[in-house]
Design a protein around this motif. Structure first.
Motif, PDB file in Angstrom:
ATOM      1  N   SER A  23       6.608  -0.298   6.277  1.00  0.00           N
ATOM      2  CA  SER A  23       7.254   0.510   5.244  1.00  0.00           C
ATOM      3  C   SER A  23       7.774   0.534   4.846  1.00  0.00           C
ATOM      4  CB  SER A  23       6.146   0.996   4.809  1.00  0.00           C
ATOM      5  OG  SER A  23       5.678   1.987   6.082  1.00  0.00           O
ATOM      6  N   ARG A  24       8.833   0.554   6.144  1.00  0.00           N
ATOM      7  CA  ARG A  24      10.961   1.334   5.902  1.00  0.00           C
ATOM      8  C   ARG A  24      11.127   0.068   5.877  1.00  0.00           C
ATOM      9  NH1 ARG A  24      11.599   5.943   8.242  1.00  0.00           N
ATOM     10  NH2 ARG A  24       9.684   6.956  10.498  1.00  0.00           N
ATOM     11  N   MET A  52       0.421  -0.467  -0.220  1.00  0.00           N
ATOM     12  CA  MET A  52      -0.552  -0.041  -0.332  1.00  0.00           C
ATOM     13  C   MET A  52       1.104   1.318  -0.006  1.00  0.00           C
ATOM     14  SD  MET A  52      -3.121   0.309   2.363  1.00  0.00           S
ATOM     15  CE  MET A  52      -3.020   1.266   3.380  1.00  0.00           C
ATOM     16  N   ARG A 109      12.531  -0.401  14.642  1.00  0.00           N
ATOM     17  CA  ARG A 109      13.581   0.665  13.800  1.00  0.00           C
ATOM     18  C   ARG A 109      15.052   0.260  13.837  1.00  0.00           C
ATOM     19  NH1 ARG A 109      11.294   5.965  13.649  1.00  0.00           N
ATOM     20  NH2 ARG A 109      10.050   5.666  15.484  1.00  0.00           N
ATOM     21  N   LEU A 140       2.425  -0.853  10.105  1.00  0.00           N
ATOM     22  CA  LEU A 140       2.577  -0.271   9.162  1.00  0.00           C
ATOM     23  C   LEU A 140       3.993   0.190   8.706  1.00  0.00           C
ATOM     24  CD1 LEU A 140      -0.593   1.069   8.725  1.00  0.00           C
ATOM     25  CD2 LEU A 140       0.134  -0.901   7.734  1.00  0.00           C
ATOM     26  N   ASP A 141       4.701   1.784   9.805  1.00  0.00           N
ATOM     27  CA  ASP A 141       5.822   2.055   9.569  1.00  0.00           C
ATOM     28  C   ASP A 141       6.815   1.349   9.959  1.00  0.00           C
ATOM     29  OD1 ASP A 141       7.006   4.353  10.256  1.00  0.00           O
ATOM     30  OD2 ASP A 141       7.651   3.858  12.577  1.00  0.00           O
ATOM     31  N   GLY A 170      -0.038   1.036  14.180  1.00  0.00           N
ATOM     32  CA  GLY A 170       0.476   2.252  13.330  1.00  0.00           C
ATOM     33  C   GLY A 170       2.424   1.227  12.995  1.00  0.00           C
ATOM     34  N   HIS A 171       2.720   1.428  13.813  1.00  0.00           N
ATOM     35  CA  HIS A 171       4.252   0.449  14.167  1.00  0.00           C
ATOM     36  C   HIS A 171       4.475  -0.130  13.010  1.00  0.00           C
ATOM     37  CE1 HIS A 171       4.468   3.766  17.862  1.00  0.00           C
ATOM     38  NE2 HIS A 171       5.467   4.109  16.715  1.00  0.00           N
ATOM     39  N   VAL A 224       0.815   4.759   2.025  1.00  0.00           N
ATOM     40  CA  VAL A 224       0.797   4.709   4.200  1.00  0.00           C
ATOM     41  C   VAL A 224       2.464   5.586   4.030  1.00  0.00           C
ATOM     42  CG1 VAL A 224       1.944   2.749   6.302  1.00  0.00           C
ATOM     43  CG2 VAL A 224       0.121   2.378   4.282  1.00  0.00           C
ATOM     44  N   ARG A 225       1.982   6.545   5.010  1.00  0.00           N
ATOM     45  CA  ARG A 225       3.098   6.852   5.337  1.00  0.00           C
ATOM     46  C   ARG A 225       3.698   6.569   6.880  1.00  0.00           C
ATOM     47  NH1 ARG A 225       0.614  12.124   6.453  1.00  0.00           N
ATOM     48  NH2 ARG A 225      -1.188  11.427   4.882  1.00  0.00           N
ATOM     49  N   PRO A 226       5.385   6.816   6.417  1.00  0.00           N
ATOM     50  CA  PRO A 226       5.612   6.208   7.572  1.00  0.00           C
ATOM     51  C   PRO A 226       5.406   6.960   9.344  1.00  0.00           C
ATOM     52  CG  PRO A 226       7.247   6.926   6.351  1.00  0.00           C
ATOM     53  CD  PRO A 226       5.871   7.515   5.710  1.00  0.00           C
ATOM     54  N   VAL A 227       4.559   6.217  10.533  1.00  0.00           N
ATOM     55  CA  VAL A 227       3.885   6.390  11.326  1.00  0.00           C
ATOM     56  C   VAL A 227       5.584   7.898  11.975  1.00  0.00           C
ATOM     57  CG1 VAL A 227       3.408   6.980  13.451  1.00  0.00           C
ATOM     58  CG2 VAL A 227       2.267   5.195  11.618  1.00  0.00           C
TER      59      VAL A 227
END
Lengths: 378, 443
Positions: free
Chosen positions: B186-187, A1, B153, B182-183, B179-180, A4-7
């Protein structure tokens, strides 16, 4: 997706600390240097303390005469308040052949025990690990007791005692190592193996002493530890072993750092935990064995020194290992000096003093602040 | 010898891994091409972690071989492996409050020679990673002072500092909030894409896997169950088979990727005595009216059949997901004689028939027409819902057929619970008498 922006990172309330890594590195270097200088200062003061009171100036003259090979103060006892020549010869004997070797032995044995403790605490990821918990000293004691039991003559005993003690300690180390390499168990298994072996050896010792009451008195003195066996030649041996073994051990800082993250993480980052386990156990066995061989059982040095070091330089084993050697030396030397200050006329077995002084100090460290830099976890 | 760049990042050839007597992986083969993001999915104990630990070299397969970039894993030293593959564990629990930057630098260990400290290159790499992970202002802080999300992270940073072309993650998000999760992922995807790193991640959450992975490999009981792009892999049938979960599949309209909404557990054994031996219960429906009844009956342990459903209809999908035999017709077409014949065969085997409140039109009127012949032989349950008149699109034919069924003794039930009560009673009466047997015809 892709949407999604990094939180955002958790906002940090405090501003970034000014202490960047290079300055903490400098701070650590300075801390270790200061500790080394304190140890050196103590080392210089120590010859003036002893069961026999010798004038300050005489101690200085005798020491300098010996060190300079007679170039300075060729007649050390001819001062204004110089003692008679027979007394002077006795003083020379006391200072050069007893006090200085003793002091050196304290430094060397303290360094060997301190660094061993630091390395074992790192290897086992356990703040309680030290050479004595693993049974290395029990092995040494058993070896020494063999000498007492078989009644070797007084003159041979000086040679046989350290040899047997060394063999007992190193044998125990090899036994643990052998068990460790047959099956690659957890560090807890290995530590408990050491504890079990220590208990078996302790029971064996008790049995031996039960049937040899005369030896038991000698052994109980040996169990209290002492620096009395220090001579220039014993110091030479300990120094040689410490120089080689200690250097080889001290370079394992990066590996021990990764092992703190767990053996699996260490392995994934390129450290072979099995290899490190063998090396560290072997080197600490040698270092401990040589210390035990000449000093008997001196407790708490290996346990306390690494804790003190972690307080002042943090938990990076590249600093903890050399730091533990310095603090171990400092600790044993100050134990000798303080015991002489309190009981100037008697030679208190130093093991008693390290326990009496070390244990409360250890408790103080533990309760002063529950800071997790001292392996607070688990 | 193949050129290294042409070799797959990971090649597993029929590997079998055993823990003592238990076989954790059974002849698993897998090729991962460089740059791919592969998600490993599967229930607990399916072998995901074992597979990852085997690729890391922690476990040695008793059979088969593992190659990394064309070189056999067993021929690589621990240090060489660390330069090829980095690992993010589920949770790393550091004991010591190491400053973050030094912790990241630990990852540079495989590049250090004996007695050599960090180089300026190492420090540059660490700084880059801290910046990429938004941890720059925490560089001097101890890792124990980081929050859970920051710490994971940091672990990712330590692993990436190894500059390895392959990154393995073992359920890296299981201790993180959504949230974390996804974070972090995505990283991972961003950094892996930037540096051309191949990623294999064991992920519990199938929707996260579908969202981030190019490819999903599903393990089940130590075997490779399915392997392909998320759109092909993520189906209701997969969830029912592998996880025993009944779920609904939807498509995320913006990305076109599938996602699943788990509904309930597919009961493995019957909850009521005798329901499994009772015999098939046939459910008539369409347009979604039958789905809840199909699930409830399967959950209860009954053998269930369904029909006649139209392909792509949600009832047809539910039946497929649950593994229920059903007669299916192509969409919007009138029911063909062959399909109708098969439906009659299912009806004749049924021990009870459930008619759900579906909308009746000309194309599915046959569903009702064939029921009348069975009403003398087996109980028929009419589920009350919107009255038949409101869903009759056949100029009254459907309404007439329903009235006829009522007249012939069909019982009305108010909903799922009432239906289950009736059927349980029926099964309890029938089964102890030894009625259930190979003959599943009319009693």
């Amino acid at each position: 997706m892709p949407n999604v922006r990094p939180v955002a990172a958790t906002p940090t309330a405090q501003p970034p600390r000014s202490g960047t890594v290079p300055t903490t590195r400098r701070r650590r270097t300075i801390t270790l240097l200061v500790l080394a200088l304190v140890a050196l200062g103590l080392f210089l003061v120590s010859p003036f303390l002893g069961t026999v009171s010798i004038p300050f100036e005489t101690v200085l003259r005798i020491t300098l005469e010996k060190i300079s090979g007679g170039a300075l103060f060729p007649q050390p006892c001819t001062g204004s308040s110089g003692p008679s020549s027979t007394l002077c010869q006795a003083y020379q004997l006391i200072i050069w052949d007893e006090r200085l070797p003793e002091i050196l032995l304290a430094v060397l044995a303290g360094a060997a025990l301190g660094m061993s403790g630091g390395a074992l605490q790192g290897l086992f990821r356990n703040p309680l690990a030290d050479p004595f918990l693993l049974g290395l000293s029990s092995g040494g004691t058993l070896g020494a007791s063999a000498v007492f039991v078989f009644g070797v003559g007084q003159s041979e005993a000086y040679l046989a005692l350290p040899i047997f003690a060394f063999l007992g300690a190193i044998g125990t180390g090899l036994l643990i190592l052998g068990m460790a390499s047959t099956r690659y168990g957890s560090v807890e298994t290995l530590l408990l193996t050491g504890v079990a072996i220590a208990n078996i050896l302790g029971a064996a010792l008790a049995l031996v002493l039960l049937y040899n009451p005369t030896a038991s008195i000698q052994v109980s003195f040996w169990l209290l530890g002492g620096l009395g066996q220090g001579t220039w030649s014993t110091d030479g041996i300990v120094f040689g072993v410490l120089l080689i073994g200690g250097t080889l051990l001290a370079v394992h800082g990066p590996e021990l750092n990764l092992i703190q993250l767990g053996n699996d993480v260490a392995q994934s980052a390129g450290v072979d935990p099995r290899q490190i386990r063998i090396r560290v156990l072997l080197l600490t066995s040698v270092l401990t064995a040589v210390a035990v061989a000449f000093t008997g059982v001196i407790g708490f040095v290996g346990l306390v020194a690494p804790h003190v070091v972690r307080r002042v330089v943090g938990s990076d084993y590249r600093w903890v290992l050399p730091g533990s050697a310095i603090v171990g030396a400092l600790f044993l030397l100050s134990a000798r000096d303080v015991s002489l200050l309190i009981f100037p006329s008697s030679v208190l077995p130093i093991g008693i003093f390290t326990a009496f002084a070390g244990a409360p100090f250890f408790l103080y460290l533990l309760y002063r602040q529950r800071n997790r830099t001292t392996m607070g976890g688990s | 010898m193949t050129h290294p760049s042409a070799a797959p990042a990971v090649r597993l050839r029929n590997i079998t891994v055993r823990y003592g007597a238990r076989t954790a992986l059974h002849e698993v083969s897998l090729n991962v091409i460089p740059g791919e993001f592969v998600a490993l999915a599967g229930p607990n104990g399916s072998g995901k972690t074992t597979l990852i630990r085997s690729v890391l070299g922690f476990l040695e397969p008793s059979e088969g071989s593992i190659e990394l970039f064309g070189r056999p894993l067993s021929g690589l030293s621990v240090r060489d492996r660390a330069r090829q593959v980095a690992w993010v564990p589920q949770e790393e629990a550091p004991r010591d409050n190491v400053p973050l930057e030094e912790y990241i630098l630990y990852g540079r260990y495989p590049f250090h020679r004996a007695l050599e400290g960090e180089t300026t290159e190492d420090r540059r790499i660490a700084r880059d990673l801290l910046r990429a992970l938004d941890l720059e202002d925490r560089a001097a802080d101890g890792i124990l002072s980081l929050s859970g999300g920051e710490r994971q992270r940091a672990v990712l940073g330590r692993a990436l500092a190894q500059s390895a072309p392959l990154l393995l993650l073992d359920e890296p998000t299981s201790h993180l909030d959504i949230g974390h999760q996804l974070d972090l992922l995505s990283r991972v995807r961003e950094l892996a894409h930037r540096d051309g790193v191949t990623v294999i991640a064991a992920l519990h959450d199938l929707n996260l896997a579908a969202q981030f992975a190019d490819r999903i490999v599903v393990l089940s009981r130590g075997r490779c169950h399915a392997d392909g792009p998320p759109s092909k892999i993520l189906t209701e049938a997969l969830l029912a088979h592998v996880w025993g979960v009944i779920a609904e599949r939807r498509i995320e309209p913006r990305t076109g990727r599938p996602y699943l909404i788990p509904r309930r557990l597919l009961a493995e054994s019957s909850t009521a005595v005798g329901t499994d031996a009772f015999g098939p219960i046939h459910v008539v429906g369409g347009g979604g009216a039958a789905s809840p009844y199909l699930r409830a009956l399967v959950d209860e342990g009954f053998e269930v059949s369904a029909g006649i459903l139209h392909l792509l209809d949600s009832d047809a999908e539910t039946a497929e997901a649950l593994g229920i035999p059903a007669t299916v017709e192509v969409p919007f077409a009138p029911i063909s004689p062959a399909v109708r014949e098969r439906h009659r065969a299912l009806l004749s085997q049924a021990r009870a028939i459930v008619v759900t409140p579906f909308a009746v039109g000309p194309s599915n009127l046959a569903n009702l027409e064939d029921l009348g012949a069975r009403s003398a032989h087996v109980p028929i349950f009419l589920v009350t819902g919107p009255s038949i008149e409101t869903r009759d699109f056949t100029q009254g034919v459907a309404t007439r057929l329903v009235r006829e069924l009522e007249a012939g003794g069909a019982r009305s039930v108010g909903g799922i619970e009432e239906l289950l009560r009736e059927l349980r009673a029926l099964a309890a009466r029938a089964v102890p008498a030894g009625a259930a047997g190979p003959d599943r015809g009319a009693p």
